[in-house]
Design a protein around this motif. Sequence first.
Motif, short mmCIF file in Angstrom:
data_model
loop_
_atom_site.label_atom_id
_atom_site.label_comp_id
_atom_site.label_asym_id
_atom_site.label_seq_id
_atom_site.Cartn_x
_atom_site.Cartn_y
_atom_site.Cartn_z
N ILE A 11 0.85 -1.20 0.00
CA ILE A 11 0.00 0.00 0.00
C ILE A 11 0.88 1.24 0.00
O ILE A 11 1.75 1.40 0.86
CB ILE A 11 -0.93 0.02 1.23
CG1 ILE A 11 -1.90 -1.17 1.18
CG2 ILE A 11 -1.71 1.33 1.29
CD1 ILE A 11 -2.84 -1.25 2.38
N GLY A 12 0.63 2.13 -0.95
CA GLY A 12 1.27 3.44 -0.95
C GLY A 12 0.56 4.34 0.05
O GLY A 12 -0.61 4.67 -0.16
N HIS A 13 1.25 4.75 1.12
CA HIS A 13 0.54 5.47 2.19
C HIS A 13 0.69 6.98 2.14
O HIS A 13 0.08 7.69 2.95
CB HIS A 13 0.91 4.92 3.57
CG HIS A 13 2.33 5.20 3.99
ND1 HIS A 13 3.23 4.21 4.26
CD2 HIS A 13 2.98 6.36 4.22
CE1 HIS A 13 4.37 4.73 4.64
NE2 HIS A 13 4.25 6.04 4.62
N HIS A 113 1.89 5.87 11.66
CA HIS A 113 0.93 6.30 10.63
C HIS A 113 1.05 5.51 9.34
O HIS A 113 0.09 5.43 8.56
CB HIS A 113 1.04 7.81 10.37
CG HIS A 113 2.20 8.21 9.49
ND1 HIS A 113 3.46 8.46 9.97
CD2 HIS A 113 2.26 8.42 8.15
CE1 HIS A 113 4.25 8.82 8.98
NE2 HIS A 113 3.55 8.80 7.86
N GLY A 114 2.20 4.89 9.10
CA GLY A 114 2.32 4.03 7.93
C GLY A 114 1.45 2.79 8.03
O GLY A 114 1.11 2.17 7.01
N ALA A 115 1.08 2.45 9.25
CA ALA A 115 0.18 1.30 9.48
C ALA A 115 -1.27 1.75 9.60
O ALA A 115 -2.15 1.24 8.90
CB ALA A 115 0.62 0.55 10.73
N ALA A 163 2.34 -4.69 3.44
CA ALA A 163 3.58 -3.93 3.40
C ALA A 163 3.24 -2.51 2.97
O ALA A 163 2.73 -2.29 1.87
CB ALA A 163 4.57 -4.57 2.43
N SER A 164 3.49 -1.55 3.83
CA SER A 164 3.13 -0.15 3.59
C SER A 164 4.38 0.65 3.25
O SER A 164 5.41 0.51 3.90
CB SER A 164 2.45 0.40 4.85
OG SER A 164 2.17 1.77 4.72
N SER A 253 3.65 8.73 -5.15
CA SER A 253 2.79 7.73 -5.78
C SER A 253 1.89 7.11 -4.74
O SER A 253 2.32 6.72 -3.66
CB SER A 253 3.65 6.64 -6.43
OG SER A 253 2.84 5.56 -6.83
N MET A 254 0.61 6.98 -5.07
CA MET A 254 -0.35 6.33 -4.18
C MET A 254 -0.76 4.97 -4.71
O MET A 254 -1.70 4.36 -4.20
CB MET A 254 -1.59 7.24 -4.02
CG MET A 254 -1.29 8.59 -3.39
SD MET A 254 -0.59 8.48 -1.72
CE MET A 254 -2.00 7.81 -0.83
N GLU A 255 -0.08 4.48 -5.72
CA GLU A 255 -0.41 3.18 -6.29
C GLU A 255 -0.18 2.06 -5.27
O GLU A 255 0.80 2.06 -4.53
CB GLU A 255 0.43 2.93 -7.53
CG GLU A 255 0.13 1.60 -8.22
CD GLU A 255 0.45 1.63 -9.68
OE1 GLU A 255 -0.11 2.48 -10.41
OE2 GLU A 255 1.29 0.82 -10.12
N SER A 256 -1.11 1.12 -5.25
CA SER A 256 -1.00 -0.04 -4.36
C SER A 256 -1.20 -1.31 -5.17
O SER A 256 -1.71 -1.28 -6.29
CB SER A 256 -2.06 0.04 -3.25
OG SER A 256 -1.89 1.19 -2.45
N TYR A 257 -0.82 -2.44 -4.58
CA TYR A 257 -0.98 -3.75 -5.23
C TYR A 257 -1.58 -4.72 -4.23
O TYR A 257 -1.32 -4.65 -3.03
CB TYR A 257 0.38 -4.31 -5.70
CG TYR A 257 1.13 -3.38 -6.61
CD1 TYR A 257 0.60 -3.01 -7.84
CD2 TYR A 257 2.36 -2.87 -6.24
CE1 TYR A 257 1.29 -2.15 -8.68
CE2 TYR A 257 3.06 -2.00 -7.07
CZ TYR A 257 2.52 -1.65 -8.30
OH TYR A 257 3.19 -0.79 -9.12
N GLY A 258 -2.40 -5.62 -4.75
CA GLY A 258 -2.95 -6.68 -3.92
C GLY A 258 -2.79 -8.02 -4.60
O GLY A 258 -2.91 -8.13 -5.83
N TRP A 259 -2.49 -9.04 -3.82
CA TRP A 259 -2.38 -10.42 -4.31
C TRP A 259 -3.32 -11.28 -3.50
O TRP A 259 -3.35 -11.19 -2.26
CB TRP A 259 -0.95 -10.95 -4.15
CG TRP A 259 0.10 -10.30 -4.96
CD1 TRP A 259 0.60 -10.70 -6.16
CD2 TRP A 259 0.86 -9.11 -4.61
NE1 TRP A 259 1.61 -9.85 -6.57
CE2 TRP A 259 1.77 -8.86 -5.64
CE3 TRP A 259 0.84 -8.23 -3.51
CZ2 TRP A 259 2.67 -7.80 -5.62
CZ3 TRP A 259 1.71 -7.17 -3.48
CH2 TRP A 259 2.62 -6.96 -4.54
N ARG A 260 -4.05 -12.14 -4.15
CA ARG A 260 -4.97 -13.02 -3.42
C ARG A 260 -5.14 -14.34 -4.16
O ARG A 260 -4.81 -14.45 -5.34
CB ARG A 260 -6.33 -12.36 -3.25
CG ARG A 260 -7.08 -12.11 -4.55
CD ARG A 260 -8.38 -11.37 -4.29
NE ARG A 260 -9.24 -11.42 -5.47
CZ ARG A 260 -9.14 -10.64 -6.53
NH1 ARG A 260 -8.18 -9.72 -6.57
NH2 ARG A 260 -9.98 -10.77 -7.55
#
Length: 260
Positions: A11-13, A113-115, A163-164, A253-260
Amino acid sequence: MPLTSAPVMFIGHGSPRWALSPGDAAARLQEYSVFFNQVKALLVISPHWITRGMQLTASPEPETIHDFGGFEEALYQLQYPVAGNPDLARHIQALLQDQGTEVSLNEQRGLDHGAWVPLLHMLPDHRIPVIQLSLDAASTPESLVVLGARLKRLRNEGVAIIASGSLTHNLYHIGDEHGSPLDYVVRFQDWVRSRVIERDIPALSKPHLNSDDFSAAHPSAEHYLPLLIAMGASSEADQLSVLESPVLYKALSMESYGWR
């Protein structure tokens, strides 16, 4: 055991002010939160907790840490009153130590705050217990990929790994919140996205050799490094989601990624 393994995310925080100005990036997290319905706990890594040797939070009620200064008072009033899980922290400690990774428990540490800022947007009902894992100051890109792989088995126990960090994080280039993104920010974000899609972990582990924009994007690497933990904890069998979001303040950058 859940029917499917728990998700992994990077996550881009962004800035702490993101807590007060959710926008599109928060909307993407809220959309992805449907994949957390069966999650039993969260293990979060943030670049705002760097220690000599790895540590895990082991407080039953971790405090909300406001580890920043110079912002409006409303930001310091925000809380993320989530439960911890000391028993799970001890289990993770044992799991890592059985694989050769030393980690100690910290019963006083709360969530930085990153969490808590991204969790405030993604899981605002704070129903899922949270444990935070520090970044060891002696870590290398290679050791972080290995760490992610050692954490991977937690997913089958219902523990999501978050992971932030930030794909770009040059505070010297900060501008207006909704200003046009700088050219190198767009280029580096695009490069990372392409390497994540290809699961090119060797290239991602050496961004300074594989992208001319890394040094501008990251005067120091701590906000980039959590991505490598997420790569190690995910697998080729996972379905990758790219959570595209606008660049904020021209350089974040606020881009985030998810894996599932």
